[in-house]
Scaffold this active site. Structure first.
Site, mmCIF file in Angstrom:
data_model
loop_
_atom_site.group_PDB
_atom_site.id
_atom_site.type_symbol
_atom_site.label_atom_id
_atom_site.label_comp_id
_atom_site.label_asym_id
_atom_site.label_seq_id
_atom_site.Cartn_x
_atom_site.Cartn_y
_atom_site.Cartn_z
ATOM 1 N N HIS A 20 0.842 -1.208 0.000
ATOM 2 C CA HIS A 20 0.000 0.000 0.000
ATOM 3 C C HIS A 20 0.879 1.260 0.000
ATOM 4 O O HIS A 20 0.593 2.230 -0.707
ATOM 5 C CB HIS A 20 -0.865 0.054 1.273
ATOM 6 C CG HIS A 20 -1.882 -1.042 1.412
ATOM 7 N ND1 HIS A 20 -1.963 -1.850 2.513
ATOM 8 C CD2 HIS A 20 -2.889 -1.433 0.593
ATOM 9 C CE1 HIS A 20 -2.976 -2.698 2.382
ATOM 10 N NE2 HIS A 20 -3.551 -2.468 1.208
ATOM 11 N N LYS A 44 -17.628 -5.156 9.455
ATOM 12 C CA LYS A 44 -18.628 -5.920 10.208
ATOM 13 C C LYS A 44 -17.989 -7.187 10.787
ATOM 14 O O LYS A 44 -18.172 -8.304 10.307
ATOM 15 C CB LYS A 44 -19.789 -6.283 9.285
ATOM 16 C CG LYS A 44 -20.501 -5.040 8.788
ATOM 17 C CD LYS A 44 -21.802 -5.388 8.075
ATOM 18 C CE LYS A 44 -22.467 -4.146 7.537
ATOM 19 N NZ LYS A 44 -22.135 -3.849 6.151
ATOM 20 N N ARG A 94 -2.355 -6.603 -8.177
ATOM 21 C CA ARG A 94 -1.193 -7.442 -7.901
ATOM 22 C C ARG A 94 -1.050 -8.533 -8.954
ATOM 23 O O ARG A 94 -0.021 -8.692 -9.574
ATOM 24 C CB ARG A 94 -1.320 -8.097 -6.523
ATOM 25 C CG ARG A 94 -1.014 -7.158 -5.388
ATOM 26 C CD ARG A 94 -1.434 -7.749 -4.096
ATOM 27 N NE ARG A 94 -2.845 -8.088 -4.166
ATOM 28 C CZ ARG A 94 -3.639 -8.202 -3.119
ATOM 29 N NH1 ARG A 94 -3.163 -8.043 -1.922
ATOM 30 N NH2 ARG A 94 -4.904 -8.481 -3.264
ATOM 31 N N SER A 132 -2.796 -7.864 3.022
ATOM 32 C CA SER A 132 -3.072 -7.735 4.459
ATOM 33 C C SER A 132 -3.504 -9.087 5.018
ATOM 34 O O SER A 132 -3.140 -9.467 6.135
ATOM 35 C CB SER A 132 -4.179 -6.704 4.690
ATOM 36 O OG SER A 132 -3.797 -5.450 4.188
#
Ligand code: PNS
Length: 164
Positions: A20, A44, A94, A132
């Site tokens: 990032h 959520k 990516r 991530s």
């Protein structure tokens, strides 16, 4: 006076990775301002870091870089981008596997707001395998993720996962 060019870089950033950061750095060569926008809808459950934690972390990473703004948003990305006076949304690509999802999102967003463009940047060659999700998985299983995340994130991951 020339108009300031603003790009919104949306995502979950749970947590921010070196991939990032590379993308933001390269975006700053082209746009005057980058708004890193952390989506609240995605939050959520299931996130490792709260939106507030992620915002604070991203702010630390770009401390001193006045052309980077860190924010969160709820609702549609296209509405948020318009409110920020951004004409462009930045997304990283990516691998081929990213393409379908990104293509669908960009097309849907263009149907919703034809004046908003999505610019894709190829992830840097040293970051194309970093995500991530994988960083969290590897750190959670005791692997070393120092090469994939900034130091501030490494410290946080070590607190969450003492074995990493
Ligand atoms: O990093 P991510 O999790 O892949 O980011 C996805 C994100 C946040 C960019 C996307 O889910 C999004 O734009 N969410 C906001 C709600 C929205 O506008 N949904 C319609 C997308 S076509």
């Amino acid at each position: 006076m020339a108009e300031i060019s603003v790009a919104v870089y949306p995502g979950s950033f749970d947590p921010i990775t070196n991939g990032h950061i590379d993308l933001v750095t390269r975006t700053l060569r082209i746009f005057d301002q980058v708004v890193i926008a952390i989506a609240r809808n995605q939050d959520k459950g299931g996130a490792l870091f709260s939106v507030e934690e992620r915002m604070a972390t991203v702010r630390k990473v770009f401390e001193g870089e006045e052309r980077v703004r860190v924010d969160s948003f709820e609702g549609l990305l296209v509405d948020y981008a318009e409110a920020q006076a951004a004409k462009v949304v930045i997304r990283g690509l990516r691998a081929v596997s990213d393409f379908e999802y990104e293509f669908q999102m960009a097309t849907m967003n263009r149907r919703l707001k034809p004046n908003l463009e999505t610019f894709f940047m190829m992830t840097g060659e040293s970051s194309f395998y970093i995500s991530s999700r994988l960083v969290k998985e590897v750190a959670g299983l005791g692997g070393d993720v120092a090469a994939f995340v900034p130091d501030v994130v490494l410290d946080q991951l070590r607190k969450k996962f003492p074995r990493s």
